[in-house]
Design a protein around this motif. Structure first.
Motif, PDB file in Angstrom:
ATOM      1  N   GLN A 167      10.069 -10.182   2.080  1.00 31.74           N
ATOM      2  CA  GLN A 167       9.838 -11.563   2.511  1.00 31.74           C
ATOM      3  C   GLN A 167      11.017 -12.100   3.312  1.00 31.74           C
ATOM      4  OE1 GLN A 167       8.891 -13.254  -1.333  1.00 31.74           O
ATOM      5  NE2 GLN A 167       6.686 -13.223  -0.909  1.00 31.74           N
ATOM      6  N   THR A 168      12.231 -11.728   2.933  1.00 32.88           N
ATOM      7  CA  THR A 168      13.403 -12.201   3.688  1.00 32.88           C
ATOM      8  C   THR A 168      13.427 -11.615   5.099  1.00 32.88           C
ATOM      9  OG1 THR A 168      14.886 -10.447   2.905  1.00 32.88           O
ATOM     10  CG2 THR A 168      14.802 -12.485   1.601  1.00 32.88           C
ATOM     11  N   MET A 169      12.733 -10.499   5.306  1.00 35.19           N
ATOM     12  CA  MET A 169      12.631  -9.902   6.637  1.00 35.19           C
ATOM     13  C   MET A 169      11.461 -10.484   7.426  1.00 35.19           C
ATOM     14  SD  MET A 169      13.434  -5.854   6.185  1.00 35.19           S
ATOM     15  CE  MET A 169      13.032  -5.461   4.500  1.00 35.19           C
ATOM     16  N   GLY A 170      10.648 -11.324   6.785  1.00 31.44           N
ATOM     17  CA  GLY A 170       9.483 -11.889   7.452  1.00 31.44           C
ATOM     18  C   GLY A 170       8.271 -10.975   7.433  1.00 31.44           C
TER      19      GLY A 170
ATOM     20  N   THR B 130       8.202   0.481   3.449  1.00 27.53           N
ATOM     21  CA  THR B 130       8.501  -0.007   4.783  1.00 27.53           C
ATOM     22  C   THR B 130       7.903  -1.395   4.962  1.00 27.53           C
ATOM     23  OG1 THR B 130       8.461   2.253   5.619  1.00 27.53           O
ATOM     24  CG2 THR B 130       8.275   0.484   7.248  1.00 27.53           C
ATOM     25  N   ALA B 131       8.768  -2.371   5.232  1.00 22.54           N
ATOM     26  CA  ALA B 131       8.317  -3.737   5.486  1.00 22.54           C
ATOM     27  C   ALA B 131       7.744  -3.795   6.895  1.00 22.54           C
ATOM     28  CB  ALA B 131       9.482  -4.716   5.342  1.00 22.54           C
ATOM     29  N   VAL B 132       6.552  -4.381   7.034  1.00 23.74           N
ATOM     30  CA  VAL B 132       5.902  -4.461   8.336  1.00 23.74           C
ATOM     31  C   VAL B 132       5.377  -5.873   8.582  1.00 23.74           C
ATOM     32  CG1 VAL B 132       5.252  -2.014   8.348  1.00 23.74           C
ATOM     33  CG2 VAL B 132       3.644  -3.721   7.464  1.00 23.74           C
ATOM     34  N   LYS B 133       5.214  -6.168   9.858  1.00 20.27           N
ATOM     35  CA  LYS B 133       4.632  -7.439  10.282  1.00 20.27           C
ATOM     36  C   LYS B 133       3.382  -7.102  11.076  1.00 20.27           C
ATOM     37  CE  LYS B 133       6.104 -11.902  11.879  1.00 20.27           C
ATOM     38  NZ  LYS B 133       5.703 -12.524  10.632  1.00 20.27           N
ATOM     39  N   PHE B 134       2.330  -7.898  10.897  1.00 28.54           N
ATOM     40  CA  PHE B 134       1.112  -7.696  11.661  1.00 28.54           C
ATOM     41  C   PHE B 134       1.294  -8.197  13.073  1.00 28.54           C
ATOM     42  CE2 PHE B 134      -1.056  -8.409   7.343  1.00 28.54           C
ATOM     43  CZ  PHE B 134      -0.956  -7.072   7.032  1.00 28.54           C
ATOM     44  N   LYS B 135       0.817  -7.429  14.062  1.00 29.47           N
ATOM     45  CA  LYS B 135       0.905  -7.852  15.464  1.00 29.47           C
ATOM     46  C   LYS B 135      -0.279  -8.725  15.807  1.00 29.47           C
ATOM     47  CE  LYS B 135       3.600  -4.040  17.319  1.00 29.47           C
ATOM     48  NZ  LYS B 135       3.661  -2.991  18.317  1.00 29.47           N
TER      49      LYS B 135
ATOM     50  N   THR C 272       0.832  -1.197   0.000  1.00 28.98           N
ATOM     51  CA  THR C 272       0.000   0.000   0.000  1.00 28.98           C
ATOM     52  C   THR C 272       0.872   1.255   0.000  1.00 28.98           C
ATOM     53  OG1 THR C 272      -1.743   1.203   1.185  1.00 28.98           O
ATOM     54  CG2 THR C 272      -0.222  -0.077   2.515  1.00 28.98           C
ATOM     55  N   THR C 273       0.335   2.327  -0.552  1.00 29.41           N
ATOM     56  CA  THR C 273       1.050   3.601  -0.535  1.00 29.41           C
ATOM     57  C   THR C 273       0.738   4.407   0.720  1.00 29.41           C
ATOM     58  OG1 THR C 273      -0.695   4.667  -1.813  1.00 29.41           O
ATOM     59  CG2 THR C 273       1.175   3.733  -3.052  1.00 29.41           C
ATOM     60  N   THR C 274      -0.214   3.920   1.514  1.00 26.52           N
ATOM     61  CA  THR C 274      -0.548   4.604   2.763  1.00 26.52           C
ATOM     62  C   THR C 274       0.454   4.226   3.846  1.00 26.52           C
ATOM     63  OG1 THR C 274      -2.047   2.828   3.445  1.00 26.52           O
ATOM     64  CG2 THR C 274      -3.000   4.671   2.195  1.00 26.52           C
ATOM     65  N   ASN C 275       0.476   4.997   4.929  1.00 28.32           N
ATOM     66  CA  ASN C 275       1.434   4.755   6.002  1.00 28.32           C
ATOM     67  C   ASN C 275       0.977   3.711   7.003  1.00 28.32           C
ATOM     68  OD1 ASN C 275       3.297   6.615   4.992  1.00 28.32           O
ATOM     69  ND2 ASN C 275       2.297   8.299   6.045  1.00 28.32           N
ATOM     70  N   ASP C 276      -0.261   3.320   6.925  1.00 28.08           N
ATOM     71  CA  ASP C 276      -0.777   2.287   7.823  1.00 28.08           C
ATOM     72  C   ASP C 276      -1.816   1.460   7.089  1.00 28.08           C
ATOM     73  OD1 ASP C 276      -2.875   4.062   7.680  1.00 28.08           O
ATOM     74  OD2 ASP C 276      -2.860   4.606   9.782  1.00 28.08           O
ATOM     75  N   ILE C 277      -2.300   0.433   7.768  1.00 29.12           N
ATOM     76  CA  ILE C 277      -3.327  -0.440   7.200  1.00 29.12           C
ATOM     77  C   ILE C 277      -4.504  -0.407   8.171  1.00 29.12           C
ATOM     78  CG2 ILE C 277      -3.888  -2.787   6.475  1.00 29.12           C
ATOM     79  CD1 ILE C 277      -0.815  -3.151   6.019  1.00 29.12           C
ATOM     80  N   PRO C 278      -5.625   0.158   7.755  1.00 30.86           N
ATOM     81  CA  PRO C 278      -6.771   0.264   8.658  1.00 30.86           C
ATOM     82  C   PRO C 278      -7.128  -1.092   9.283  1.00 30.86           C
ATOM     83  CG  PRO C 278      -7.189   1.488   6.640  1.00 30.86           C
ATOM     84  CD  PRO C 278      -5.916   0.703   6.433  1.00 30.86           C
ATOM     85  N   GLY C 279      -7.317  -1.075  10.595  1.00 30.97           N
ATOM     86  CA  GLY C 279      -7.698  -2.279  11.308  1.00 30.97           C
ATOM     87  C   GLY C 279      -6.552  -3.202  11.660  1.00 30.97           C
ATOM     88  N   LYS C 280      -5.330  -2.825  11.305  1.00 33.86           N
ATOM     89  CA  LYS C 280      -4.158  -3.670  11.589  1.00 33.86           C
ATOM     90  C   LYS C 280      -3.162  -2.905  12.446  1.00 33.86           C
ATOM     91  CE  LYS C 280      -5.003  -7.296   8.889  1.00 33.86           C
ATOM     92  NZ  LYS C 280      -5.181  -8.634   9.383  1.00 33.86           N
ATOM     93  N   GLU C 281      -2.662  -3.569  13.464  1.00 35.48           N
ATOM     94  CA  GLU C 281      -1.553  -3.016  14.226  1.00 35.48           C
ATOM     95  C   GLU C 281      -0.287  -3.599  13.614  1.00 35.48           C
ATOM     96  OE1 GLU C 281       0.019  -2.781  18.839  1.00 35.48           O
ATOM     97  OE2 GLU C 281      -2.002  -3.500  18.433  1.00 35.48           O
ATOM     98  N   ILE C 282       0.677  -2.731  13.323  1.00 34.23           N
ATOM     99  CA  ILE C 282       1.862  -3.193  12.603  1.00 34.23           C
ATOM    100  C   ILE C 282       3.137  -2.934  13.393  1.00 34.23           C
ATOM    101  CG2 ILE C 282       0.856  -3.015  10.296  1.00 34.23           C
ATOM    102  CD1 ILE C 282       2.210  -0.300   9.977  1.00 34.23           C
ATOM    103  N   GLU C 283       4.118  -3.773  13.119  1.00 32.02           N
ATOM    104  CA  GLU C 283       5.466  -3.621  13.661  1.00 32.02           C
ATOM    105  C   GLU C 283       6.396  -3.355  12.474  1.00 32.02           C
ATOM    106  OE1 GLU C 283       8.973  -6.536  15.407  1.00 32.02           O
ATOM    107  OE2 GLU C 283       6.891  -7.178  15.543  1.00 32.02           O
ATOM    108  N   VAL C 284       7.151  -2.277  12.545  1.00 26.02           N
ATOM    109  CA  VAL C 284       8.062  -1.918  11.458  1.00 26.02           C
ATOM    110  C   VAL C 284       9.288  -2.821  11.493  1.00 26.02           C
ATOM    111  CG1 VAL C 284       9.562  -0.098  10.548  1.00 26.02           C
ATOM    112  CG2 VAL C 284       7.275   0.469  11.389  1.00 26.02           C
ATOM    113  N   LEU C 285       9.614  -3.401  10.341  1.00 27.70           N
ATOM    114  CA  LEU C 285      10.794  -4.261  10.223  1.00 27.70           C
ATOM    115  C   LEU C 285      11.970  -3.550   9.572  1.00 27.70           C
ATOM    116  CD1 LEU C 285       9.050  -7.555   9.052  1.00 27.70           C
ATOM    117  CD2 LEU C 285       9.724  -6.911  11.377  1.00 27.70           C
ATOM    118  N   GLY C 286      11.690  -2.613   8.691  1.00 27.60           N
ATOM    119  CA  GLY C 286      12.759  -1.890   8.003  1.00 27.60           C
ATOM    120  C   GLY C 286      12.386  -1.555   6.574  1.00 27.60           C
TER     121      GLY C 286
END
Length: 103
Positions: free
Chosen positions: A69-72, A98-103, A4-18
């Motif tokens: 994907q290599t960052m998970g 920014t690669a992110v992981k869902f919490k 996504t081009t947005t800075n967040d994903i509605p309804g998802k809490e995210i952890e920044v990976l890099g």
């Protein structure tokens, strides 16, 4: 992979990976480049360059996804493209976000 081009994903809490990035340098062959030079004189769309850049964007995007994907990562937010000319008839296309992981 969600991108996504947005800075967040509605309804998802995210952890920044890099930063995830992918790039490629592409060119058209010399004969097509000469043809494009003539087209510059009369104006109009440079279709071979459009094709080259579309293919370059696809490849850069795929490389960015592989990096994430290599960052998970589950997703990439704040995705952007950048381009630069590296030589006559050749361009670098970079996809990054920014690669992110869902919490």
């Amino acid at each position: 992979m969600l991108i996504t081009t947005t800075n967040d994903i509605p309804g998802k809490e995210i952890e920044v990976l890099g930063v995830a990035q992918g790039s490629t340098v592409q060119s058209v062959n010399a004969f097509k480049d000469i043809g494009a030079s003539f087209k510059n004189l009369v104006g109009g769309e440079l279709k071979k360059y459009n094709e080259m850049l579309a293919n370059a964007r696809d490849l850069a995007t795929q490389r960015m996804i592989e990096c994430a994907q290599t960052m998970g990562a589950d997703a990439i937010v704040a995705m952007r493209y950048a381009s630069s000319s590296v030589a006559q008839g050749a361009a670098e296309i970079m996809a990054f976000g920014t690669a992110v992981k869902f919490k």
